[in-house]
Design a protein around this motif. Structure first.
Motif, PDB file in Angstrom:
ATOM      1  N   UNK A  17       0.837  -1.200   0.000  1.00 57.71           N
ATOM      2  CA  UNK A  17       0.000   0.000   0.000  1.00 57.71           C
ATOM      3  C   UNK A  17       0.876   1.256   0.000  1.00 57.71           C
ATOM      4  N   UNK A  18       1.901   1.238   0.854  1.00 61.57           N
ATOM      5  CA  UNK A  18       2.831   2.367   0.935  1.00 61.57           C
ATOM      6  C   UNK A  18       3.457   2.645  -0.432  1.00 61.57           C
ATOM      7  N   UNK A  19       3.956   1.581  -1.034  1.00 61.83           N
ATOM      8  CA  UNK A  19       4.642   1.717  -2.314  1.00 61.83           C
ATOM      9  C   UNK A  19       3.681   2.238  -3.374  1.00 61.83           C
ATOM     10  N   UNK A  20       2.484   1.692  -3.339  1.00 58.67           N
ATOM     11  CA  UNK A  20       1.494   2.091  -4.339  1.00 58.67           C
ATOM     12  C   UNK A  20       1.147   3.571  -4.198  1.00 58.67           C
ATOM     13  N   UNK A  21       0.965   3.993  -2.934  1.00 60.14           N
ATOM     14  CA  UNK A  21       0.633   5.397  -2.688  1.00 60.14           C
ATOM     15  C   UNK A  21       1.758   6.307  -3.168  1.00 60.14           C
ATOM     16  N   UNK A  22       2.969   5.873  -2.828  1.00 60.12           N
ATOM     17  CA  UNK A  22       4.125   6.682  -3.207  1.00 60.12           C
ATOM     18  C   UNK A  22       4.216   6.808  -4.725  1.00 60.12           C
ATOM     19  N   UNK A  23       3.988   5.699  -5.414  1.00 61.73           N
ATOM     20  CA  UNK A  23       4.104   5.720  -6.870  1.00 61.73           C
ATOM     21  C   UNK A  23       3.004   6.540  -7.537  1.00 61.73           C
ATOM     22  N   UNK A  24       1.881   6.661  -6.848  1.00 69.02           N
ATOM     23  CA  UNK A  24       0.806   7.497  -7.381  1.00 69.02           C
ATOM     24  C   UNK A  24       1.278   8.944  -7.451  1.00 69.02           C
ATOM     25  N   UNK A  25       2.024   9.329  -6.412  1.00 68.34           N
ATOM     26  CA  UNK A  25       2.502  10.703  -6.374  1.00 68.34           C
ATOM     27  C   UNK A  25       3.742  10.913  -7.216  1.00 68.34           C
ATOM     28  N   UNK A  26       4.604   9.891  -7.232  1.00 69.43           N
ATOM     29  CA  UNK A  26       5.861  10.020  -7.976  1.00 69.43           C
ATOM     30  C   UNK A  26       6.021   8.859  -8.949  1.00 69.43           C
TER      31      UNK A  26
ATOM     32  N   UNK B  80      13.851   3.843  -0.267  1.00 66.89           N
ATOM     33  CA  UNK B  80      14.293   4.807   0.738  1.00 66.89           C
ATOM     34  C   UNK B  80      13.126   5.503   1.401  1.00 66.89           C
ATOM     35  N   UNK B  81      12.179   5.934   0.596  1.00 69.25           N
ATOM     36  CA  UNK B  81      11.080   6.725   1.132  1.00 69.25           C
ATOM     37  C   UNK B  81      10.099   5.865   1.917  1.00 69.25           C
ATOM     38  N   UNK B  82       9.786   4.691   1.379  1.00 67.81           N
ATOM     39  CA  UNK B  82       8.755   3.868   2.029  1.00 67.81           C
ATOM     40  C   UNK B  82       9.343   2.920   3.066  1.00 67.81           C
ATOM     41  N   UNK B  83      10.648   2.685   3.009  1.00 65.62           N
ATOM     42  CA  UNK B  83      11.274   1.757   3.938  1.00 65.62           C
ATOM     43  C   UNK B  83      11.032   0.300   3.579  1.00 65.62           C
ATOM     44  N   UNK B  84      10.518   0.068   2.382  1.00 66.10           N
ATOM     45  CA  UNK B  84      10.261  -1.298   1.929  1.00 66.10           C
ATOM     46  C   UNK B  84      11.495  -1.812   1.183  1.00 66.10           C
ATOM     47  N   UNK B  85      11.853  -3.068   1.409  1.00 69.30           N
ATOM     48  CA  UNK B  85      12.998  -3.676   0.738  1.00 69.30           C
ATOM     49  C   UNK B  85      12.906  -3.538  -0.768  1.00 69.30           C
ATOM     50  N   UNK B  86      14.046  -3.249  -1.388  1.00 70.04           N
ATOM     51  CA  UNK B  86      14.070  -3.186  -2.852  1.00 70.04           C
ATOM     52  C   UNK B  86      13.645  -4.520  -3.460  1.00 70.04           C
TER      53      UNK B  86
ATOM     54  N   UNK C  45       7.254  -7.382  -6.683  1.00 65.17           N
ATOM     55  CA  UNK C  45       5.915  -6.931  -7.091  1.00 65.17           C
ATOM     56  C   UNK C  45       5.903  -6.509  -8.545  1.00 65.17           C
ATOM     57  N   UNK C  46       6.989  -5.882  -8.973  1.00 61.65           N
ATOM     58  CA  UNK C  46       7.041  -5.471 -10.372  1.00 61.65           C
ATOM     59  C   UNK C  46       7.044  -6.707 -11.259  1.00 61.65           C
ATOM     60  N   UNK C  47       7.868  -7.695 -10.871  1.00 64.29           N
ATOM     61  CA  UNK C  47       7.924  -8.937 -11.648  1.00 64.29           C
ATOM     62  C   UNK C  47       6.576  -9.639 -11.676  1.00 64.29           C
ATOM     63  N   UNK C  48       5.899  -9.604 -10.547  1.00 66.15           N
ATOM     64  CA  UNK C  48       4.590 -10.263 -10.481  1.00 66.15           C
ATOM     65  C   UNK C  48       3.517  -9.468 -11.200  1.00 66.15           C
ATOM     66  N   UNK C  49       3.855  -8.251 -11.575  1.00 67.62           N
ATOM     67  CA  UNK C  49       2.879  -7.408 -12.254  1.00 67.62           C
ATOM     68  C   UNK C  49       1.923  -6.723 -11.300  1.00 67.62           C
ATOM     69  N   UNK C  50       2.220  -6.780  -9.989  1.00 67.79           N
ATOM     70  CA  UNK C  50       1.316  -6.148  -9.027  1.00 67.79           C
ATOM     71  C   UNK C  50       1.448  -4.637  -9.063  1.00 67.79           C
ATOM     72  N   UNK C  51       2.648  -4.177  -9.327  1.00 68.14           N
ATOM     73  CA  UNK C  51       2.825  -2.744  -9.507  1.00 68.14           C
ATOM     74  C   UNK C  51       2.669  -2.483 -10.996  1.00 68.14           C
ATOM     75  N   UNK C  52       1.740  -1.646 -11.302  1.00 71.99           N
ATOM     76  CA  UNK C  52       1.399  -1.388 -12.687  1.00 71.99           C
ATOM     77  C   UNK C  52       2.628  -0.959 -13.484  1.00 71.99           C
ATOM     78  N   UNK C  53       2.847  -1.631 -14.590  1.00 73.26           N
ATOM     79  CA  UNK C  53       4.010  -1.317 -15.409  1.00 73.26           C
ATOM     80  C   UNK C  53       3.911   0.074 -15.999  1.00 73.26           C
ATOM     81  N   UNK C  54       2.703   0.639 -16.022  1.00 73.94           N
ATOM     82  CA  UNK C  54       2.558   1.969 -16.588  1.00 73.94           C
ATOM     83  C   UNK C  54       3.237   3.011 -15.714  1.00 73.94           C
ATOM     84  N   UNK C  55       3.574   2.616 -14.484  1.00 71.94           N
ATOM     85  CA  UNK C  55       4.339   3.544 -13.655  1.00 71.94           C
ATOM     86  C   UNK C  55       5.743   3.730 -14.191  1.00 71.94           C
TER      87      UNK C  55
END
Ligand SMILES: [Zn+2]
Ligand SMILES: [Zn+2]
Length: 141
Positions: free
Chosen positions: A34-43, A53-59, A65-75
């Motif tokens: 959720x954190x990552x998704x919110x952050x990516x909405x803004x940036x 760095x910003x969300x504190x979530x492991x790279x 998530x990117x590989x799984x397609x959970x984070x929209x590739x359009x970002x």
């Protein structure tokens, strides 16, 4: 139904249903996501290290998530994922489409070229006929 196993993230024993994580870690992961998704909405153009760095979530998690397609590739997460074979940047998955095709055809040809029939080993000709003991190897007279 489910099997007992240890959570790879925190080590607790839990009943595996469909995820390989215990419920607590799934919750945590969902929060991170959720954190990552919110952050990516803004940036939308943020790179993975920036997101981390910003969300504190492991790279690693973000990449997963990117590989799984959970984070929209359009970002268009900047050059986040690269082909494991040739290093080309891709938007999701493990391989670029070219390598994926090559691998697929390799796998096909391997399974085709494995005859089950046993060939008897050919008797090998003696190779000793051409060998001579060299007298000149002697050092001393
Ligand atoms: Zn856990
Ligand atoms: Zn590739």
């Amino acid at each position: 139904m489910g099997e007992l196993r240890n959570c790879p993230s925190c080590g607790k024993v839990f009943v595996k249903i469909n995820r390989n994580l215990c419920p607590a870690c799934i919750d945590k992961e969902e929060q991170d996501f959720e954190e990552v998704r919110k952050f990516l909405k803004e940036y939308p153009g943020a790179s993975v290290p920036e997101i981390s760095q910003v969300t504190g979530v492991d790279e690693d998690k973000i990449l997963k998530w990117i590989r799984e397609g959970r984070i929209d590739a359009s970002y268009r997460v900047a050059a986040a994922v690269t082909c494991r074979r040739c290093g080309a940047s891709i938007s999701l998955g493990n391989l670029c489409s070219r390598c994926a095709q090559e691998l697929a055809s390799q796998i096909k040809s391997i399974s085709r070229s494995r005859p089950v029939a046993q060939e008897p080993e050919e008797p090998k000709e003696s190779k000793f006929s051409g060998m001579f003991v060299a007298d000149r190897l002697r050092d001393k007279d």
